[in-house]
Design an enzyme around this catalytic site. Structure first.
Site, PDB file in Angstrom:
ATOM      1  N   ASN A  86       1.058  -1.166   0.012  1.00  0.00           N
ATOM      2  CA  ASN A  86       0.002   0.009   0.013  1.00  0.00           C
ATOM      3  C   ASN A  86       0.798   1.362   0.081  1.00  0.00           C
ATOM      4  O   ASN A  86       2.201   1.271   0.204  1.00  0.00           O
ATOM      5  CB  ASN A  86      -0.911  -0.127   1.121  1.00  0.00           C
ATOM      6  CG  ASN A  86      -0.448  -0.028   2.454  1.00  0.00           C
ATOM      7  OD1 ASN A  86       0.638   0.475   2.913  1.00  0.00           O
ATOM      8  ND2 ASN A  86      -0.926  -0.729   3.521  1.00  0.00           N
ATOM      9  N   GLU A 142       3.457   1.602   2.867  1.00  0.00           N
ATOM     10  CA  GLU A 142       4.570   0.838   2.865  1.00  0.00           C
ATOM     11  C   GLU A 142       5.457   0.817   1.688  1.00  0.00           C
ATOM     12  O   GLU A 142       6.681   0.717   1.755  1.00  0.00           O
ATOM     13  CB  GLU A 142       3.911  -0.792   2.703  1.00  0.00           C
ATOM     14  CG  GLU A 142       3.251  -1.375   3.859  1.00  0.00           C
ATOM     15  CD  GLU A 142       2.055  -2.553   3.433  1.00  0.00           C
ATOM     16  OE1 GLU A 142       1.657  -3.005   4.477  1.00  0.00           O
ATOM     17  OE2 GLU A 142       1.845  -2.532   2.189  1.00  0.00           O
ATOM     18  N   ASP A 186      -6.222  -8.068   2.834  1.00  0.00           N
ATOM     19  CA  ASP A 186      -6.308  -9.529   2.866  1.00  0.00           C
ATOM     20  C   ASP A 186      -7.040 -10.099   1.792  1.00  0.00           C
ATOM     21  O   ASP A 186      -6.726 -10.837   0.912  1.00  0.00           O
ATOM     22  CB  ASP A 186      -6.816 -10.129   4.482  1.00  0.00           C
ATOM     23  CG  ASP A 186      -6.007  -9.730   5.444  1.00  0.00           C
ATOM     24  OD1 ASP A 186      -4.819  -9.219   5.279  1.00  0.00           O
ATOM     25  OD2 ASP A 186      -6.565  -9.998   6.295  1.00  0.00           O
TER      26      ASP A 186
END
Length: 324
Positions: free
Chosen positions: A202, A205, A273
């Site tokens: 993302n 990150e 997830d």
């Protein structure tokens, strides 16, 4: 699109990553504590769900495929609760290793009036010892030997299961056996995932990993950052999730910015997830990286409409995917 979703049913996916229990305390607030200026939550319901890499497995299962999890838990009551939750969901515990010196990770969310009031984490972030990493590697090899694995997902939450040695050995094994590798990274091992098929950070990150500022509304900046990352990792495809700004995909076949779908967002917990699980299955089913990203982006938005961590609804995802 229907035939791709039907193909999911024949796929086996190995998820390597940090598992946890997502514990929920639901309640109502009608007063402030006399002990401190904090709300008093009157509990109406408690619930435990599978979280972390286990939630990725639930998404794989919800999409019709067969997940195998390789992870560690503690030799403690929470570990037993985790195994019980696996059994209830019909998930295999073949790859689960109990380690006495580690606690089972539990994230407790306190929710009142459909809003998260607080989260309490019980966990360790220590890397596994070399001997325990070897146990995990042996489990991975055993699962790959016992079952035909179509894709491997690294679901990294920086809790210490995934180390550079584990990544290097597993990616090499996957390359030898022609297994797709996809990664949902975190900060600690960000640069260790050399040569994977799909790397899905993302924005936070990406900025932490590259140590640079990136404005998500400036696609030139996004393109430069992703190109830099792709060269560093040797990844075939980078899929950068940009929250309300959608997804940016870069591969040897070009670049594409996919806009987010308008949603009534209730909770973003677990959306990553869902995105990585959907992407892994789409790639394993033969879709190209751009169509994969479109469907995964759609799936991530759909689960954000629910409070708490929930797996994707396959029928609804298929219905909306047909309109893409």
């Amino acid at each position: 699109m229907t035939d791709i979703f039907e193909k999911f049913n024949s796929l086996n996916v190995l998820i390597i990553g940090d598992v946890m229990i997502d514990s929920y305390i639901w309640g109502k607030i009608d007063r402030i504590s006399p002990e401190a200026p904090v709300p008093v939550v009157r509990v109406t319901k408690k619930e435990n769900r599978l979280g972390g890499a286990a939630n990725v497995a639930l998404n794989i299962q919800s999409l019709g495929a067969n997940p195998y999890i390789c992870a560690v838990i503690g030799n403690d009551p929470d570990g037993e609760n985790f195994l019980s939750l696996l059994k209830t969901q019909g998930l295999s515990d073949q790859g689960i290793i109990k380690i006495k010196s580690r606690p089972t990770t539990v994230k407790t969310r306190i929710i009142a009036h459909n809003q998260q009031i607080a989260r309490v984490d019980a966990e360790t972030e220590r890397n596994l010892s070399n001997s325990n990493t070897l146990l995990v590697l042996n489990k991975i090899k055993q699962i790959i030997t016992d079952h035909r694995i179509d894709a491997i997902i690294f679901e990294d939450y920086d809790k210490g299961l995934i180390t550079e040695d584990l990544i290097g050995n597993t990616v090499q094994l996957a390359q030898e056996m022609g297994i797709i590798t996809v990664v949902d990274p975190k900060k600690r091992n960000f640069h260790a995932y050399k040569g994977v098929q799909l790397f899905k950070p993302n924005l936070k990150e990406l900025k932490e990993g590259l140590k640079m500022e990136v404005d998500p509304s400036n696609m030139k900046q996004v393109e430069q950052a992703v190109d830099r990352l792709k060269k560093q990792l040797g990844a075939k495809t980078v899929m950068l999730t940009l929250s309300e700004n959608g997804v940016y995909v870069s591969s040897e076949n070009g670049n594409k910015h996919i806009l987010a779908h308008k949603r009534d967002i209730a909770d973003v917990s677990g959306a990553g997830d869902t995105v990585i699980a959907t992407a892994a299955l789409c790639m394993a089913a033969g879709l190209n990286e751009f169509k994969t990203a479109e469907i995964a982006n759609l799936a991530g938005g759909l689960v954000c409409e629910h409070v708490g961590v929930v797996p994707i609804d396959k029928a609804r995802l298929l219905k909306e995917s047909k309109a893409l």
